[in-house]
Each structure stands twice: as structure tokens, then as C-alpha cells.
Scaffold this motif. Structure first.
Motif, PDB file in Angstrom:
ATOM      1  N   VAL A 127      -4.550  -9.014  -1.549  1.00  0.00           N
ATOM      2  CA  VAL A 127      -5.302  -8.668  -0.656  1.00  0.00           C
ATOM      3  C   VAL A 127      -6.191  -9.860   0.037  1.00  0.00           C
ATOM      4  N   LYS A 128      -5.975 -10.908  -0.786  1.00  0.00           N
ATOM      5  CA  LYS A 128      -6.288 -12.504  -0.924  1.00  0.00           C
ATOM      6  C   LYS A 128      -5.693 -12.744   0.329  1.00  0.00           C
ATOM      7  N   TYR A 129      -4.557 -13.116   0.717  1.00  0.00           N
ATOM      8  CA  TYR A 129      -3.701 -13.206   2.246  1.00  0.00           C
ATOM      9  C   TYR A 129      -4.078 -12.638   3.002  1.00  0.00           C
ATOM     10  N   LEU A 130      -3.781 -10.504   2.992  1.00  0.00           N
ATOM     11  CA  LEU A 130      -4.137  -9.826   3.844  1.00  0.00           C
ATOM     12  C   LEU A 130      -5.863 -10.466   4.689  1.00  0.00           C
ATOM     13  N   ALA A 131      -6.708 -10.421   4.013  1.00  0.00           N
ATOM     14  CA  ALA A 131      -7.852 -10.518   3.831  1.00  0.00           C
ATOM     15  C   ALA A 131      -8.335 -12.002   4.725  1.00  0.00           C
ATOM     16  N   ARG A 132      -6.801 -13.087   4.709  1.00  0.00           N
ATOM     17  CA  ARG A 132      -7.490 -13.870   5.479  1.00  0.00           C
ATOM     18  C   ARG A 132      -6.604 -13.939   7.044  1.00  0.00           C
ATOM     19  N   GLY A 133      -5.836 -12.360   6.686  1.00  0.00           N
ATOM     20  CA  GLY A 133      -5.080 -12.265   8.270  1.00  0.00           C
ATOM     21  C   GLY A 133      -3.553 -13.010   8.018  1.00  0.00           C
ATOM     22  N   GLU A 134      -3.493 -12.996   6.419  1.00  0.00           N
ATOM     23  CA  GLU A 134      -2.471 -13.461   6.701  1.00  0.00           C
ATOM     24  C   GLU A 134      -0.681 -12.710   6.742  1.00  0.00           C
ATOM     25  N   THR A 135       0.548 -13.070   7.281  1.00  0.00           N
ATOM     26  CA  THR A 135       1.274 -12.121   6.538  1.00  0.00           C
ATOM     27  C   THR A 135       2.469 -12.381   5.698  1.00  0.00           C
ATOM     28  N   CYS A 136       2.097 -10.773   5.136  1.00  0.00           N
ATOM     29  CA  CYS A 136       3.029 -10.343   4.146  1.00  0.00           C
ATOM     30  C   CYS A 136       4.929  -9.851   4.060  1.00  0.00           C
ATOM     31  N   TRP A 137       5.231 -10.156   3.319  1.00  0.00           N
ATOM     32  CA  TRP A 137       6.282  -9.848   3.741  1.00  0.00           C
ATOM     33  C   TRP A 137       6.997  -9.281   2.005  1.00  0.00           C
ATOM     34  N   GLN A 138       8.263  -8.411   2.520  1.00  0.00           N
ATOM     35  CA  GLN A 138       8.664  -7.736   1.390  1.00  0.00           C
ATOM     36  C   GLN A 138      10.137  -7.596   1.760  1.00  0.00           C
ATOM     37  N   LEU A 139      10.642  -7.913   0.521  1.00  0.00           N
ATOM     38  CA  LEU A 139      11.901  -7.920  -0.156  1.00  0.00           C
ATOM     39  C   LEU A 139      12.517  -6.266  -0.581  1.00  0.00           C
ATOM     40  N   GLU A 140      13.339  -5.615  -0.092  1.00  0.00           N
ATOM     41  CA  GLU A 140      13.770  -4.427  -0.461  1.00  0.00           C
ATOM     42  C   GLU A 140      15.488  -4.619  -1.576  1.00  0.00           C
ATOM     43  N   LEU A 141      15.780  -4.108  -2.938  1.00  0.00           N
ATOM     44  CA  LEU A 141      17.468  -4.344  -2.907  1.00  0.00           C
ATOM     45  C   LEU A 141      17.181  -3.177  -3.673  1.00  0.00           C
ATOM     46  N   VAL A 142      18.881  -2.366  -3.460  1.00  0.00           N
ATOM     47  CA  VAL A 142      19.257  -1.603  -4.111  1.00  0.00           C
ATOM     48  C   VAL A 142      20.661  -1.860  -4.744  1.00  0.00           C
ATOM     49  N   LYS A 143      20.585  -2.063  -6.453  1.00  0.00           N
ATOM     50  CA  LYS A 143      21.476  -2.358  -6.610  1.00  0.00           C
ATOM     51  C   LYS A 143      22.613  -0.758  -6.771  1.00  0.00           C
ATOM     52  N   PRO A 144      23.827  -1.569  -5.951  1.00  0.00           N
ATOM     53  CA  PRO A 144      24.551  -0.344  -5.320  1.00  0.00           C
ATOM     54  C   PRO A 144      25.375   0.068  -6.401  1.00  0.00           C
ATOM     55  N   ASN A 179      21.914   2.754  -8.667  1.00  0.00           N
ATOM     56  CA  ASN A 179      21.136   2.631  -6.999  1.00  0.00           C
ATOM     57  C   ASN A 179      18.981   2.058  -7.598  1.00  0.00           C
ATOM     58  N   THR A 180      19.169   1.661  -8.215  1.00  0.00           N
ATOM     59  CA  THR A 180      17.663   1.884  -8.252  1.00  0.00           C
ATOM     60  C   THR A 180      17.282   0.276  -7.240  1.00  0.00           C
ATOM     61  N   GLN A 181      15.844  -0.087  -7.321  1.00  0.00           N
ATOM     62  CA  GLN A 181      15.000  -0.941  -6.260  1.00  0.00           C
ATOM     63  C   GLN A 181      14.735  -2.032  -7.511  1.00  0.00           C
ATOM     64  N   LEU A 182      14.533  -2.745  -6.308  1.00  0.00           N
ATOM     65  CA  LEU A 182      13.809  -4.161  -6.945  1.00  0.00           C
ATOM     66  C   LEU A 182      13.373  -4.506  -5.753  1.00  0.00           C
ATOM     67  N   ILE A 183      11.418  -4.787  -6.302  1.00  0.00           N
ATOM     68  CA  ILE A 183      11.072  -4.893  -4.596  1.00  0.00           C
ATOM     69  C   ILE A 183      10.061  -6.910  -5.008  1.00  0.00           C
ATOM     70  N   LEU A 184       9.911  -7.388  -3.864  1.00  0.00           N
ATOM     71  CA  LEU A 184       9.704  -8.259  -4.177  1.00  0.00           C
ATOM     72  C   LEU A 184       9.239  -8.827  -3.141  1.00  0.00           C
ATOM     73  N   ALA A 185       7.438  -9.449  -2.903  1.00  0.00           N
ATOM     74  CA  ALA A 185       7.169  -9.779  -1.930  1.00  0.00           C
ATOM     75  C   ALA A 185       6.372 -10.622  -2.328  1.00  0.00           C
TER      76      ALA A 185
END
Ligand SMILES: C[S@@+](CC[C@H](N)C(=O)[O-])C[C@H]1O[C@@H](n2cnc3c(N)ncnc32)[C@H](O)[C@@H]1O
Length: 207
Positions: A177-194, A133-139
């Protein structure tokens, strides 16, 4: 977890990183892999004094910058580590020792798919170190990276990832900060270990 297409990770083949010191793990323990100059790690530790963070960075000059800032702030819940996260994790962390994992803007490895985190046999070992029940975050700012990671999470690791767009005002890391300042989209993946998720390393502890 069944995982037939990937060669199996062999933790017993990895030596401890040079100068390795086994850390004292205090709960709740979080891990950041590829912390860069430490912007997220410093902020997380400052904002969450009740949580422990180990933040690993392999590149010497980035790590030095991070370690200097960490020393200035003397946050006693933050441990910056200069090492390759793979052997370090193998030798430092026991099964189900982590309350969460951050991998923020990993190297895209355009020519080396096998080095992307969810494609690596090591990922199974990393999952074994997480508590239920804990989470891994990748962006990432790379659409193909997030799409592949989402697919691998489902097909290879049999997990249920959630993909979101990173808020345009987010400032967690220097790369973000750099990518968002350039107007790029950034994505996040969230995974919960069941609860009850099994890996082949659930009983594996470094000797
Ligand atoms: C693109 S940078 C992002 C740094 C930071 N997370 C940010 O967003 O500003 C990726 C970082 O991951 C580090 N890294 C890659 N593989 C690593 C590994 N196996 N162990 C530790 N650090 C690693 C690299 O040295 C690099 O600094």
C-alpha cells in the motif's frame, strides 16, 4: 536440480526456535514468510476458508499486532507464528507439505546479498517442502531484487519464473500500500515447482 555454486543448506544444524510447538498440518497448507502486521495473512485466511495458512513473522512488535488482530477475527484456518522462518520451517514442515508460499516485500538486504531469499541455501529446502505444481509468489518494490531473483530462479534453481507488475490498486500488504501510494512500481515473481522437481531434501524430516 543441480546446484553446484552454493554451499549446501544443513538443516540438521538448526535448533528448533524457542518455544517451538510442532503444528498439525491440514491440507491445503500455505506458508507466508515475513508476514509483518498480517494484512495479507488475515485477508487470505478470511477469503479462503477452505485453505490453511501459516504466517510467520520474526519481529516481536509486528507479530504482536498481527496476533491481536488474528485473535479478534478468530479465523480457524490461520496460524500466526512468531519465529525465524528458517529453523521453524525445518522443524515444522515435512517434504511436499505446502500448497503454496508467499514472500511479500522481503527485506531488501542491500548490503547482504546472501540474505536475499533466492540466494540462500535454505531456498532449496523451501522448494523441497512444496508440493509439485504449486506456486511461490514473491513481491518487491526493488527492481534489482526482482531481476536478481529472476536470474537465480533460472540459473541456480532451474525454474521458469514469471515476472509481472503488481496492479496499481493492489492492497495486499502494508508495504505494498505504501509503495504504490508513492507511485512506485512493484513487481511480482511467480514460480511453479514442476512435477518431478528434485532437491537434496526430498527425504529429509526433522527428528
Ligand atoms: C519489509 S517487511 C514486509 C512485511 C509484510 N510482508 C508487508 O509487506 O507489509 C519484511 C518482514 O519480513 C520479516 N522477516 C525477515 N526475515 C524473516 C525470517 N527469517 N523469518 C520471519 N520473518 C522474517 C521482517 O521481520 C519484516 O517484518
Amino acid at each position: 536440480m543441480t546446484n553446484v555454486n552454493l554451499r549446501q543448506f544443513k538443516p540438521e544444524k538448526l535448533y528448533p526456535p524457542r518455544g517451538f510447538i510442532k503444528p498439525v498440518i491440514k491440507q491445503p497448507q500455505y506458508l507466508e514468510i515475513g508476514a509483518g502486521r498480517g494484512k495479507h495473512a488475515l485477508m487470505f485466511a478470511h477469503d479462503n476458508p477452505d485453505k490453511q495458512l501459516i504466517a510467520i513473522e520474526r519481529t516481536r512488535n509486528k507479530f504482536n499486532d498481527f496476533a491481536d488482530k488474528s485473535q479478534q477475527l478468530s479465523l480457524d484456518n490461520l496460524l500466526p507464528i512468531h519465529a525465524d522462518a528458517i529453523p521453524w520451517t525445518v522443524h515444522a514442515l515435512g517434504p511436499k507439505s505446502l500448497a503454496g508460499v508467499f514472500i511479500l516485500y522481503p527485506n531488501p538486504e542491500p548490503k547482504n546479498a546472501s540474505q536475499r531469499w533466492l540466494n540462500m541455501p535454505f531456498f532449496e529446502f523451501l522448494l523441497s517442502r512444496m508440493q509439485d505444481n504449486t506456486q511461490l509468489i514473491l513481491a518487491t518494490n526493488i527492481q534489482s531484487y526482482i531481476e536478481e531473483a529472476e536470474q537465480q530462479a533460472k540459473d541456480l534453481w532451474q525454474l521458469s519464473p514469471i515476472i509481472t507488475n503488481v496492479d496499481k490498486g493492489s492492497e495486499r500488504t502494508h508495504f505494498e500500500v505504501k509503495y504504490l501510494a508513492r507511485g512506485e512500481t512493484c513487481w511480482q515473481l511467480e514460480l511453479v515447482k514442476p512435477q518431478g522437481y528434485k532437491t537434496r531434501f526430498d527425504g529429509w524430516v526433522a527428528s
